[in-house]
Motif scaffolding. Sequence first.
Motif, PDB file in Angstrom:
ATOM      1  N   ASP A 287      56.427 -44.587 -46.783  1.00 37.46           N
ATOM      2  CA  ASP A 287      55.304 -44.884 -46.259  1.00 37.46           C
ATOM      3  C   ASP A 287      55.006 -44.303 -44.773  1.00 37.46           C
ATOM      4  O   ASP A 287      55.828 -44.706 -43.803  1.00 37.46           O
ATOM      5  CB  ASP A 287      55.180 -46.563 -46.302  1.00 37.46           C
ATOM      6  N   THR A 288      54.183 -43.471 -44.558  1.00 40.30           N
ATOM      7  CA  THR A 288      54.001 -42.834 -43.187  1.00 40.30           C
ATOM      8  C   THR A 288      52.472 -42.897 -43.045  1.00 40.30           C
ATOM      9  O   THR A 288      51.923 -43.577 -43.728  1.00 40.30           O
ATOM     10  CB  THR A 288      54.333 -41.433 -43.659  1.00 40.30           C
ATOM     11  N   GLU A 289      52.318 -42.561 -41.784  1.00 36.89           N
ATOM     12  CA  GLU A 289      51.195 -42.877 -41.104  1.00 36.89           C
ATOM     13  C   GLU A 289      50.062 -42.036 -41.711  1.00 36.89           C
ATOM     14  O   GLU A 289      48.900 -42.398 -41.972  1.00 36.89           O
ATOM     15  CB  GLU A 289      50.866 -42.590 -39.540  1.00 36.89           C
ATOM     16  N   ALA A 322      69.699 -35.884 -45.818  1.00 37.85           N
ATOM     17  CA  ALA A 322      69.834 -37.185 -46.655  1.00 37.85           C
ATOM     18  C   ALA A 322      70.032 -38.534 -45.536  1.00 37.85           C
ATOM     19  O   ALA A 322      69.549 -39.470 -45.883  1.00 37.85           O
ATOM     20  CB  ALA A 322      71.115 -37.226 -47.449  1.00 37.85           C
ATOM     21  N   ALA A 323      70.660 -38.086 -44.496  1.00 37.07           N
ATOM     22  CA  ALA A 323      70.930 -39.197 -43.422  1.00 37.07           C
ATOM     23  C   ALA A 323      69.582 -39.573 -42.680  1.00 37.07           C
ATOM     24  O   ALA A 323      69.429 -40.795 -42.633  1.00 37.07           O
ATOM     25  CB  ALA A 323      71.777 -38.826 -42.343  1.00 37.07           C
ATOM     26  N   LYS A 324      68.663 -38.740 -42.696  1.00 37.68           N
ATOM     27  CA  LYS A 324      67.540 -39.104 -42.084  1.00 37.68           C
ATOM     28  C   LYS A 324      66.554 -39.814 -43.084  1.00 37.68           C
ATOM     29  O   LYS A 324      65.790 -40.726 -42.805  1.00 37.68           O
ATOM     30  CB  LYS A 324      66.571 -37.730 -41.843  1.00 37.68           C
ATOM     31  N   VAL A 325      66.691 -39.432 -44.158  1.00 37.60           N
ATOM     32  CA  VAL A 325      65.689 -40.186 -45.219  1.00 37.60           C
ATOM     33  C   VAL A 325      66.427 -41.662 -45.563  1.00 37.60           C
ATOM     34  O   VAL A 325      65.649 -42.496 -45.524  1.00 37.60           O
ATOM     35  CB  VAL A 325      65.987 -39.567 -47.044  1.00 37.60           C
ATOM     36  N   GLN A 326      67.854 -41.726 -45.486  1.00 36.96           N
ATOM     37  CA  GLN A 326      68.175 -43.082 -45.345  1.00 36.96           C
ATOM     38  C   GLN A 326      67.811 -44.019 -44.100  1.00 36.96           C
ATOM     39  O   GLN A 326      67.442 -44.971 -44.518  1.00 36.96           O
ATOM     40  CB  GLN A 326      69.985 -43.026 -45.411  1.00 36.96           C
ATOM     41  N   MET A 331      63.748 -48.323 -42.457  1.00 35.72           N
ATOM     42  CA  MET A 331      62.695 -48.573 -41.331  1.00 35.72           C
ATOM     43  C   MET A 331      61.485 -49.252 -42.472  1.00 35.72           C
ATOM     44  O   MET A 331      60.785 -50.026 -41.947  1.00 35.72           O
ATOM     45  CB  MET A 331      62.295 -47.340 -40.878  1.00 35.72           C
ATOM     46  N   ASN A 332      61.192 -48.472 -43.591  1.00 33.28           N
ATOM     47  CA  ASN A 332      60.151 -49.104 -44.313  1.00 33.28           C
ATOM     48  C   ASN A 332      60.612 -50.481 -44.766  1.00 33.28           C
ATOM     49  O   ASN A 332      59.728 -51.412 -45.094  1.00 33.28           O
ATOM     50  CB  ASN A 332      59.949 -48.001 -45.496  1.00 33.28           C
ATOM     51  N   ARG A 333      61.894 -50.833 -45.293  1.00 34.18           N
ATOM     52  CA  ARG A 333      62.181 -51.887 -45.525  1.00 34.18           C
ATOM     53  C   ARG A 333      62.013 -53.174 -44.478  1.00 34.18           C
ATOM     54  O   ARG A 333      61.720 -54.420 -44.756  1.00 34.18           O
ATOM     55  CB  ARG A 333      63.662 -51.960 -45.886  1.00 34.18           C
ATOM     56  N   LYS A 334      62.055 -52.787 -43.137  1.00 35.20           N
ATOM     57  CA  LYS A 334      61.606 -53.707 -42.297  1.00 35.20           C
ATOM     58  C   LYS A 334      60.154 -53.787 -41.884  1.00 35.20           C
ATOM     59  O   LYS A 334      59.811 -54.432 -40.999  1.00 35.20           O
ATOM     60  CB  LYS A 334      62.443 -53.144 -40.837  1.00 35.20           C
ATOM     61  N   GLY A 335      59.247 -53.055 -42.713  1.00 35.74           N
ATOM     62  CA  GLY A 335      57.711 -53.029 -42.390  1.00 35.74           C
ATOM     63  C   GLY A 335      57.443 -52.164 -41.521  1.00 35.74           C
ATOM     64  O   GLY A 335      56.291 -52.092 -40.926  1.00 35.74           O
ATOM     65  N   ILE A 336      58.223 -51.169 -40.986  1.00 34.54           N
ATOM     66  CA  ILE A 336      57.930 -50.153 -39.817  1.00 34.54           C
ATOM     67  C   ILE A 336      57.420 -48.940 -40.592  1.00 34.54           C
ATOM     68  O   ILE A 336      57.820 -48.410 -41.455  1.00 34.54           O
ATOM     69  CB  ILE A 336      58.889 -49.854 -39.082  1.00 34.54           C
TER      70      ILE A 336
END
Length: 389
Positions: A287-289, A322-326, A331-336
Motif C-alpha cells: 500500500d503506497t501513496e 528482500a529486507a526492504k520489502v519485509q 509498516m503496512n501492518r501498522k497502518g503506515i
Amino acid sequence: MNYIEDDHNHTKYDCQRGCSVRRSPTGELHCRMVNSCCKLSTHNWLEGLYTEQANSLFEVRFKNTHKGFFTNASGGVLHTGDIVAVETTSGHDIGIISMEGPVVVRQMVRHGIDLQTYESRKIYRKAKTLDLEKWQEAIGREHHTMIRSRQIAASLELNMKIGDVEFQGDGTKAIFYYIADERVDFRQLIKLFAEEFKIRIEMRQIGARQEAGLIGGIGVCGQALCCSRWMIDFKSITTQAARSQDLSLNPQKLAGQCSKLKCCINYEAAVYIDAQKSLPQVHQPLDTEEGPAYLVKTDILRGLMWFSYDPQSLSRLFILPAAKVQEFIQMNRKGIKLPALSADIGVSDSEFKSAVGEGSINRFDHRSRKKEGGRKHRNKHVRQPARKE
C-alpha cells in the motif's frame, strides 16, 4: 546391436559395452576397452595407490549400465581394460574390468554394499580367443532375439514392453529387460521363449528412467543423459521441486526423454528452498501513496523482488531487496502508507528488460552506408587506365 563400424581399419565399436572389436588379416579376434564409448564410465582418481583390502577387488562392466564387483581368483595380474571371464550362477560371463585399486571400495560403499557381509564372485581368467568368439557370437544374437521376443509378447497380448536383451558371455542365458505398468504372468511367455531361443531365460523389470539409461541419448542441455552417464539411483521428483524454483509447469518442458520429470529438477531444489526461507511472504500488494504495488517477479537466489503498479504491464518496474520489502510489509501492518516507489528506494540497475526493437532489420543500415561511402572515397584514388584515342 549398437555397433559403429570403421571401414578404414575394419574395426567395430560396441557402444553398449564400451569396447572395440577387430579381426586381424589372419582372422584372429582382438577386443579392447574404449572408455570414450560407454555409459556410466568412471575415473580412477586414486590411480597408483594400493591397499591390502582392495588389491584383489575389481569392478567389471557388462552391457550398458550393468556392473559388478569380483575377486581375482586367477592368480594372474589384472588391470583396467582387461577382458575377463567371471563367475555366474551357472556357466561364466565375459566382462571388462573398468576399475581397480582402492577406488573400488569407494564404489562399493557408494552402491550401498556392506564390505563385511558381501560375498563377491570370482574372476576365473583373462578371456581367451575361444571365449571372445563365443562372446561375440552371443552378442550377434541379441538384436534378432529382442525383435522376435517383442513379436511373441505381442501375440500373447501382454501389457509389457521388452526394452533390451543381454546374453551371457557363454551364450547359455539371456536377460530380458522389460517395462510393465502392472503385474504380468510370464509362465506361457517364458515357455515360448525357451522353445524359440533354446536358452535359459531371466526376466528383469526396469522403470522408464532405467530404460532411458540403457538406451542413452542427448538431453536438451546438449549433454549425454545423466541416467546413462553417472546416475546409479533415481530419487522421486515432484512438481513441488519445480514450483520452488519458479519454473513454468509445462509438461513438455519439464519431462525428459523417459516421459517423466527431469532428474535435473532436483539438483538445485534444496538451494532454492533454503533461499526462499529468507524471503518475505507477500500475500497482498504493498500500500503506497501512488496506489497498490503488485509483486511481479522474484529473483530467489539474489533476494530481489520486482513490483509494478500495473500487474499486467512490465514497462515500469521497481526492484526492492528482500529486507526492504519485509520492512515495508511491517509498516503496512501498522497502518503506515508507504511513499511512492522510485528507483532511489530499490536497485537502480534492472535486468528485467524488454527486447522489443533489438531485432529491427534496419539496425545495420547506418553502418552499411559508412562502408559504401568509404569504398567510393577509396575508388577516387584508383588510377584509371589511359583511354585509347
